[in-house]
Design an enzyme around this catalytic site. Structure first.
Site, PDB file in Angstrom:
ATOM      1  CB  CYS A  74      42.659  44.773 -55.925  1.00  0.00           C
ATOM      2  SG  CYS A  74      41.465  43.687 -55.481  1.00  0.00           S
TER       3      CYS A  74
ATOM      4  CG  ASP B  80      33.397  43.105 -56.744  1.00  0.00           C
ATOM      5  OD1 ASP B  80      34.047  41.977 -55.982  1.00  0.00           O
ATOM      6  OD2 ASP B  80      33.786  43.706 -57.703  1.00  0.00           O
TER       7      ASP B  80
ATOM      8  CB  ILE C  83      39.592  69.941 -49.167  1.00  0.00           C
ATOM      9  CG1 ILE C  83      40.573  69.529 -48.807  1.00  0.00           C
ATOM     10  CG2 ILE C  83      39.816  69.380 -50.760  1.00  0.00           C
ATOM     11  CD1 ILE C  83      42.756  69.096 -49.496  1.00  0.00           C
TER      12      ILE C  83
END
Length: 604
Positions: free
Chosen positions: A2, A95, A285
């Site tokens: 988050c 969690d 990449i």
């Protein structure tokens, strides 16, 4: 995973808090939550990884205990079972839902029981109301804060631009910041490039009350007590621990991918992850055109050996000037690593392919002695090693730095002290505590450089595309084992990461194990030449008028530096130009947002 934010003390409108949330929404696009009361607010932008249908924040226990959380707790099942035995109940399997009970039972020492990556804010409104902040052992999840002593308030956020959007937080650049940035590629320690804002160090718990102010406590690191008599047994145990930790980090309710640069660290992580994740997709990449340091063939070999679905990302250097502005914005403060653009594009591709989690090999060089500067420091004489090591860390070497500053800025640094002196003093204290050169350097790398320069870059540029990065080498079990190894099992002469190479034998192709170490970075020396878009952008960005407005860089000296790069290209001048360009873009962004932040906040 988050983004979090909030304040304790002071008052802010819902619109101001909504602006903070919007500025971090890329890191948590799946849901937004906010709770507020008299003199406090907590907010969360969620990237749903575990228990997708639940996980609403703040997590609560009764009316007076509230928690917001960014990260992943890998031992949450074990902790939930323990807490149930103490009488606590849980209504979902996310969690983070164990955190209020964990704090309620253990108090401010709750973070000592966590295995994971995290930045946590606990608001305890009982008795003497307290805001508790905590960061993980490695510093994988950042937490920026502003303590306003006059108002008796503390503000925090996962990203710096979001925090700066709140009214009342100063915007003035930290005056020593340019020197600190050029001396170490980003400022180390708690101070950010903004004078009024700090960042909470790794493995730290902070307690704030209106009456008592802010108190921080550094949690102890425990070194491994395992001893190995030979390299083979050390490598075998390391492979076992890495396998255990990689399996633990593969737990998620969304698909998981791997980043495979083609070097030892990421290739080994990919090999171990492929044992656990069926049909693993690995990403690499590279750059369109013919450039140095192309590692894609090594990454493809690893993919073929372990049966992963290989995904090649190709970056177009013609886009780099426009992308650089986005990258600097998401970083929040200057970071001179040219790999930043590659990192940003790589995680865009990961998200576009449908993945929200990527596992990487970051942080192995710091704990196993893989960098050339570490190996050289162990070979250098007593009077040279610290100086040479710090020069190798710099974006711009000391003499060149001084030549680029204005007379006024040089005088300021002479009066207040230079970044080099601060870094030398920090390193010297660590050496004085141990008398062990490798131990001092490793402590410096892990405490100072890794969180500030490396982990924040990875966090901010992955979360810019709503991708969670998991890092096995930052797991405490791996770090403790590495730091407990004898020096010869980490570094011997010009050999670094010896135990890690031993752990990888039999898992990786010989071409990967036997190749020389090379940087995974943007080839800026080749790109800063006539006809390339990056050079033209550097000239525009570092124009005399733009530099004179800042007052710290000598415009004529910078123009001479650019001319020198055109006539006699070198890695030193190329990195110096790149670093100055990043800093100037950051200054311009800070100034532009400063003039618009309050109206945007009011209208959000």
């Amino acid at each position: 995973m988050c983004r979090i934010y909030g304040h304790f003390g002071g008052e802010h409108s819902a619109n101001h808090l909504r602006a903070v949330a919007l500025l971090q929404r890329h890191g948590g696009p799946d849901a937004q939550y906010q709770a507020a009361g008299d003199g406090w607010a907590l907010g969360n932008n969620r990237l749903a990884i575990m228990d997708l249908d639940h996980g609403d924040q703040p997590y609560t226990l009764g009316e007076h205990l509230k928690v917001v959380f960014n990260g992943e707790i890998y031992n949450h099942d074990e902790l939930r079972t323990r807490l149930r035995s103490f009488g606590y109940t849980f209504h979902d399997h996310c969690d983070g839902n164990i955190l209020p009970a964990l704090y309620d039972h253990y108090g401010a020492g709750f973070a000592e029981h966590l295995d994971g990556m995290f930045a946590i804010a606990v608001l305890d409104l009982r008795r003497d109301p307290t805001l508790v902040l905590a960061t993980d052992q490695a510093g994988m999840k950042p937490l920026y804060y502003r303590w306003d002593r006059q108002r008796g308030a503390l503000y925090f956020s996962s990203e710096l631009p979001a925090l700066l959007s709140l009214p009342g937080i100063g915007w003035d650049p930290w005056l020593p910041g340019l020197d600190a940035y050029l001396a170490s590629k980003t400022p180390f320690g708690e101070q950010t490039m903004v004078d009024s804002v700090q960042v909470l160090p790794r493995a730290t718990t902070a307690l704030f009350t209106a009456a008592g102010g802010l108190r921080t406590v550094r949690r102890d690191d425990t070194a491994a007590d395992e001893q190995f008599n030979d390299l083979e047994s050390a490598g075998a145990r390391l492979q076992e621990v890495l396998r255990e930790q990689t399996r633990l980090l593969a737990l998620a309710d969304v698909p998981i991918s791997a980043i495979t640069s083609g070097g030892l660290d990421s290739s080994l992580v990919t090999a171990l992850l492929a044992e656990t994740v069926p049909d693993l997709t690995s990403f690499n990449i590279a750059y369109k055109g013919d450039w140095p340091f192309d590692e894609r063939h090594f990454a493809r070999e690893v993919a073929e050996r372990h049966g992963t679905r290989y995904h090649q990302v190709e970056a177009d250097p013609a886009r780099f000037p426009e992308l650089l502005h986005d990258v600097v914005w998401h970083l929040g403060q200057p970071n001179a690593d040219p790999i930043s653009i590659s990192t940003y594009l790589l995680f865009q591709a990961v998200r576009d392919a449908g993945f929200k989690v990527a596992v990487t090999g970051d942080a192995a060089d710091e704990i196993f002695g893989g960098y050339g500067r570490i190996k050289q420091a162990l070979l250098d004489g007593e009077g040279d090693w610290a100086h040479n090591y710090l020069e190798a860390l710099a974006a711009v070497p000391g003499k060149l730095r001084q030549s680029l500053y204005t007379d006024d800025y040089r005088a300021y640094l002479k009066q207040h002290g230079s970044a080099y002196e601060t870094l030398r003093d920090t390193l010297g204290k660590k050496f004085g505590d141990t008398g062990d050169r490798l131990a001092a350097i490793t402590s410096f790398e892990v405490d100072e450089r890794l969180p500030a320069y490396h982990l924040r870059r990875v966090d901010h540029l992955s979360m810019a595309s709503s991708v969670e990065v998991r890092l096995p080498f930052c797991q405490s079990a791996v770090t403790r084992l590495a730091l407990g190894l004898r020096e010869e099992f980490r570094v011997r002469g010009q050999e670094g990461k010896r135990a890690l190479y031993q752990a990888a034998r039999g898992l990786l192709p010989d071409s990967v194990l036997n190749r020389p170490k090379q940087p995974f970075t943007l080839p800026i020396t080749a790109m800063l030449r006539p006809g390339e878009a990056l050079l033209e952008h550097a000239r525009e960005t570092l124009s005399p008028a733009a530099l004179r407005a800042g007052g710290q860089l000598d415009a004529a000296a910078v123009q001479n530096l650019i001319s020198s790069q055109i006539e006699r290209p070198s890695d030193i001048s190329a990195l110096a130009i790149w670093s100055l360009m990043v800093h100037q873009i950051w200054r311009e962004q800070l100034g532009a947002v400063r003039t618009t932040a309050l109206p945007i906040g009011e209208a959000a």
